[in-house]
Design a protein around this motif. Structure first.
Motif, PDB file in Angstrom:
ATOM      1  N   LYS A 287      -8.627  97.043  57.725  1.00 35.69           N
ATOM      2  CA  LYS A 287      -7.235  97.251  58.141  1.00 35.69           C
ATOM      3  C   LYS A 287      -6.987  96.581  59.501  1.00 35.69           C
ATOM      4  N   PHE A 288      -7.929  96.784  60.402  1.00 34.80           N
ATOM      5  CA  PHE A 288      -7.803  96.192  61.742  1.00 34.80           C
ATOM      6  C   PHE A 288      -7.741  94.653  61.640  1.00 34.80           C
ATOM      7  N   LEU A 289      -8.621  94.096  60.802  1.00 33.68           N
ATOM      8  CA  LEU A 289      -8.610  92.631  60.676  1.00 33.68           C
ATOM      9  C   LEU A 289      -7.317  92.143  60.031  1.00 33.68           C
ATOM     10  N   SER A 290      -6.748  92.952  59.159  1.00 26.40           N
ATOM     11  CA  SER A 290      -5.495  92.503  58.544  1.00 26.40           C
ATOM     12  C   SER A 290      -4.367  92.498  59.588  1.00 26.40           C
ATOM     13  N   GLU A 291      -4.474  93.348  60.612  1.00 27.90           N
ATOM     14  CA  GLU A 291      -3.477  93.279  61.694  1.00 27.90           C
ATOM     15  C   GLU A 291      -3.647  91.981  62.474  1.00 27.90           C
ATOM     16  N   LEU A 292      -4.896  91.609  62.674  1.00 33.44           N
ATOM     17  CA  LEU A 292      -5.151  90.307  63.296  1.00 33.44           C
ATOM     18  C   LEU A 292      -4.576  89.207  62.402  1.00 33.44           C
ATOM     19  N   GLY A 293      -4.603  89.479  61.097  1.00 32.03           N
ATOM     20  CA  GLY A 293      -4.000  88.558  60.129  1.00 32.03           C
ATOM     21  C   GLY A 293      -2.502  88.418  60.341  1.00 32.03           C
ATOM     22  N   TRP A 294      -1.846  89.508  60.747  1.00 28.33           N
ATOM     23  CA  TRP A 294      -0.398  89.412  61.017  1.00 28.33           C
ATOM     24  C   TRP A 294      -0.130  88.490  62.206  1.00 28.33           C
ATOM     25  N   ARG A 295      -0.999  88.552  63.206  1.00 29.96           N
ATOM     26  CA  ARG A 295      -0.837  87.634  64.351  1.00 29.96           C
ATOM     27  C   ARG A 295      -0.918  86.186  63.851  1.00 29.96           C
ATOM     28  N   GLU A 296      -1.917  85.989  62.991  1.00 26.01           N
ATOM     29  CA  GLU A 296      -2.121  84.659  62.430  1.00 26.01           C
ATOM     30  C   GLU A 296      -0.899  84.224  61.601  1.00 26.01           C
ATOM     31  N   PHE A 297      -0.417  85.143  60.771  1.00 24.47           N
ATOM     32  CA  PHE A 297       0.734  84.868  59.899  1.00 24.47           C
ATOM     33  C   PHE A 297       1.953  84.471  60.746  1.00 24.47           C
ATOM     34  N   CYS A 298       2.184  85.231  61.821  1.00 27.50           N
ATOM     35  CA  CYS A 298       3.345  84.946  62.681  1.00 27.50           C
ATOM     36  C   CYS A 298       3.215  83.563  63.320  1.00 27.50           C
ATOM     37  N   ARG A 299       2.016  83.218  63.722  1.00 23.17           N
ATOM     38  CA  ARG A 299       1.813  81.912  64.359  1.00 23.17           C
ATOM     39  C   ARG A 299       1.959  80.774  63.351  1.00 23.17           C
ATOM     40  N   HIS A 300       1.512  81.026  62.130  1.00 24.49           N
ATOM     41  CA  HIS A 300       1.695  80.000  61.095  1.00 24.49           C
ATOM     42  C   HIS A 300       3.190  79.820  60.804  1.00 24.49           C
ATOM     43  N   LEU A 301       3.915  80.942  60.779  1.00 24.14           N
ATOM     44  CA  LEU A 301       5.373  80.844  60.565  1.00 24.14           C
ATOM     45  C   LEU A 301       6.012  80.009  61.667  1.00 24.14           C
ATOM     46  N   LEU A 302       5.584  80.280  62.895  1.00 28.13           N
ATOM     47  CA  LEU A 302       6.150  79.567  64.039  1.00 28.13           C
ATOM     48  C   LEU A 302       5.859  78.069  63.967  1.00 28.13           C
ATOM     49  N   PHE A 303       4.710  77.746  63.419  1.00 25.16           N
ATOM     50  CA  PHE A 303       4.356  76.339  63.258  1.00 25.16           C
ATOM     51  C   PHE A 303       5.389  75.651  62.362  1.00 25.16           C
ATOM     52  N   ASP A 304       5.821  76.364  61.315  1.00 26.26           N
ATOM     53  CA  ASP A 304       6.796  75.800  60.377  1.00 26.26           C
ATOM     54  C   ASP A 304       8.222  75.940  60.877  1.00 26.26           C
ATOM     55  N   VAL A 305       8.493  76.981  61.662  1.00 30.93           N
ATOM     56  CA  VAL A 305       9.870  77.252  62.115  1.00 30.93           C
ATOM     57  C   VAL A 305       9.857  77.384  63.632  1.00 30.93           C
ATOM     58  N   PRO A 306       9.816  76.271  64.349  1.00 32.82           N
ATOM     59  CA  PRO A 306       9.669  76.356  65.813  1.00 32.82           C
ATOM     60  C   PRO A 306      10.811  77.112  66.490  1.00 32.82           C
ATOM     61  N   ASP A 307      12.002  77.143  65.866  1.00 32.33           N
ATOM     62  CA  ASP A 307      13.128  77.841  66.496  1.00 32.33           C
ATOM     63  C   ASP A 307      13.312  79.253  65.933  1.00 32.33           C
ATOM     64  N   MET A 308      12.198  79.886  65.586  1.00 33.00           N
ATOM     65  CA  MET A 308      12.260  81.204  64.954  1.00 33.00           C
ATOM     66  C   MET A 308      12.903  82.273  65.852  1.00 33.00           C
ATOM     67  N   ALA A 309      12.868  82.074  67.177  1.00 35.54           N
ATOM     68  CA  ALA A 309      13.487  83.075  68.071  1.00 35.54           C
ATOM     69  C   ALA A 309      15.005  82.931  68.108  1.00 35.54           C
ATOM     70  N   ASP A 310      15.527  81.835  67.576  1.00 41.10           N
ATOM     71  CA  ASP A 310      16.977  81.595  67.647  1.00 41.10           C
ATOM     72  C   ASP A 310      17.664  81.703  66.298  1.00 41.10           C
ATOM     73  N   ARG A 311      16.914  81.466  65.230  1.00 37.46           N
ATOM     74  CA  ARG A 311      17.542  81.250  63.925  1.00 37.46           C
ATOM     75  C   ARG A 311      17.064  82.291  62.911  1.00 37.46           C
ATOM     76  N   ASN A 312      18.026  82.838  62.146  1.00 35.40           N
ATOM     77  CA  ASN A 312      17.647  83.734  61.051  1.00 35.40           C
ATOM     78  C   ASN A 312      16.841  82.955  60.021  1.00 35.40           C
ATOM     79  N   LEU A 313      15.703  83.524  59.619  1.00 32.34           N
ATOM     80  CA  LEU A 313      14.937  82.836  58.573  1.00 32.34           C
ATOM     81  C   LEU A 313      15.677  82.920  57.241  1.00 32.34           C
ATOM     82  N   GLN A 314      16.485  83.969  57.078  1.00 32.07           N
ATOM     83  CA  GLN A 314      17.333  84.057  55.884  1.00 32.07           C
ATOM     84  C   GLN A 314      18.773  83.765  56.319  1.00 32.07           C
TER      85      GLN A 314
END
Ligand code: FAD
Length: 493
Positions: A287-314
């Protein structure tokens, strides 16, 4: 003997530190040290090249500026302890590095990659400035378990749903083993450095950082101690305790990870080792490692969507009827909404620069749904006040709560701040700590003080509207208003 001759002749190597303020598992430093060349550690305060870019790296918020100052001091100490040095300079990275490289006749510049568009764009400028001077540069992976380009779907895009993403990461097997810290570095003397005190990273008038100082010890040594203590003492029961804000049930590694004082590979291997030693902990460790996985997931998302702090993904959320309500926003920021679990969270954040994950979800939902305030306003407040404010995790989680994100909670799921408090802080330890004016209320009234009788309030020393606010919005009405607003964008869709 032969080795020292080679060292004496070798040209220095600059190791450019960014969000990787550690000596161990630092591939760029490891490579520089193993070449036997003299090493100059360099950290650049580069507000210039960030500001010029269309997809700028965000300027740090107040709490992360404070953390950075402490972390740089810790890094300098650790480097000096093994004979190295840390040089601080200000300016656009490409010109700072090219100038220093010329001045001290370096042979090469090494750094670890940060898979985020602005950092990569700045690094590309550095690479080309060095190449035109005939200086070698080398870039190493070191910030993630898996590089974003290694996990793509058929259309060559990153994955947008966590579970398949995490399955893919796990299917790749263990990441490369962490590297040891160099034992000794050959210094380069006489390289001028700006003093960290001159960078104005810490607040003075007013000095609001007392709570941060009381709560945290930034730096690599503290991060390693924290990881060990967590795996020795707190991991047992993590799967449940991680949802209980009144308990010391999580690792509190997030700011250390944010600044790269510890690497995700180090966390991964330490956790796996603990699971191998004590198989009964395997579930909690997964479970703990899967939380580390969320950090990874968020960073991968950011790689694809650099303006994620400004723009709705949907994109349907672009038409959402957000309200402007400065008074309500201020009450939320100050922890004066009248909902104890929300107020406890906001006050924990202001004091200590973090907030428990469960409570982050509750306060974010309250802002976005009960108050109908745009998630970007909340995200920015978190960005300024969190010591772990992260360019990936912060906007990704805000969008998750708002319903506008990747793999998001549906918008119609509105967290009930009373039930959340009663369920996850049943003994009231968390609320009593952060909202002491309610401490004398019994547990059954603590999360909804407005339901107490005048006698009950008086005997707990609470005067609603005076010592503690009335709710700024009725839960039921807030919920219905949020659902009605959501129905509008669904109709448009
Ligand atoms: P643990 O439970 O010990 O987890 C271990 C590590 O996993 C954390 O240190 C963190 O790196 C990572 N992690 C855990 N949960 C998440 C998550 N939901 N998303 C991404 N990574 C996670 N986390 C940040 O690091 N920076 C942020 O700016 C940030 N903003 C957030 C905003 C909102 C609205 C919400 C709901 C969550 C946010 N989180 C953020 C995620 C999470 O709340 C923190 O990572 C967690 O509370 C840190 O405590 P911990 O280190 O004790 O976590």
């Amino acid at each position: 003997m032969v080795r020292s001759v080679r060292v004496a002749r070798a040209r220095p190597v600059i190791v450019w530190f960014r969000d990787d303020l550690r000596l161990s598992d630092h591939p760029a430093l490891h490579e520089a040290a193993s070449r036997g060349a003299p090493v100059v550690g360099l950290f650049i305060r580069d507000e210039a090249s960030s500001a010029l870019r269309p997809r700028a790296a965000r300027p740090l918020g107040g709490a992360t500026r404070w953390w950075l100052a402490q972390s740089l001091r810790a890094l300098r100490k650790s480097l000096e302890a093994i004979g190295g040095t840390l040089v601080l300079r200000t300016g656009p990275a490409a010109s700072v590095i090219a100038t220093l490289a010329r001045d001290i006749h370096v042979g090469a510049v090494f750094w670890n990659d940060i898979a985020q568009a602005p950092h990569q764009a700045i690094a590309a400028d550095v690479e080309s400035a060095l190449a035109s001077d005939g200086i070698d540069s080398q870039i190493f992976p070191g910030d993630l378990l898996v590089e974003p380009r290694a996990i793509r779907n058929k259309d060559n895009r990153g994955l947008r749903v966590f579970t398949p993403f995490w399955r893919r990461v796990q299917a790749l097997g263990d990441p490369p083993k962490p590297l040891p810290a160099p034992k000794k570095l050959t210094p380069v003397s006489g390289v001028a450095s700006e003093p960290v005190d001159d960078w104005d990273l810490e607040p003075t008038r007013p000095d609001w950082a007392g709570g941060l100082r009381d709560t945290w010890t930034p730096g690599e040594a503290a991060a390693q101690t924290r990881l060990k203590a967590f795996l020795d003492e707190n991991i047992s029961g993590y799967s449940d305790d991680r949802d209980r804000p009144g308990r010391d049930g999580t690792s509190r590694l997030s700011p250390h990870l944010r600044f790269g004082e510890i690497s995700p590979r180090q966390v991964w291997y330490a956790a796996r080792f603990a699971a191998a030693e004590q198989p009964r902990l395997a579930g909690d460790i997964d479970k703990f490692l899967s939380e580390l996985g969320w950090r990874e997931f968020c960073r991968h998302l950011l790689f694809d969507v650099p303006d994620m702090a400004d723009r709705n993904l949907q994109a349907q959320f672009d038409a959402f009827p957000w309200k402007r309500d400065a008074r309500a926003f201020k009450a939320w920021q100050r922890g004066l909404t009248g909902y104890p679990i929300v107020d406890a969270g906001m006050r924990e954040l202001w004091h200590s620069g973090v907030m428990h994950n469960r409570v982050r979800m509750v306060v974010a939902s309250f802002l976005v749904k009960h108050l109908l305030i745009d998630w970007r306003a909340g995200e920015q407040w978190f960005w300024d006040t969190l010591v772990d404010a992260d360019a990936g995790s912060n906007p990704a989680n805000w969008q998750w709560v708002a319903g506008s994100g990747a793999d998001a909670a549906p918008y119609f799921r509105v967290f009930n701040p009373i039930l959340q408090g009663e369920k996850f802080d049943p003994e009231g330890a968390y609320v009593r700590r952060w909202v002491p004016e309610l401490a004398q209320l019994p547990n059954d009234l603590l999360h909804q003080p407005w339901t107490a009788t005048p006698i009950e309030l008086a005997s707990a020393g609470v005067e609603l509207g005076k010592t503690y606010p009335q709710p700024i919005v009725d839960h039921k009405q807030g919920r219905e208003r949020a659902l009605a607003a959501y129905a509008k964008i669904r109709r448009k869709d």
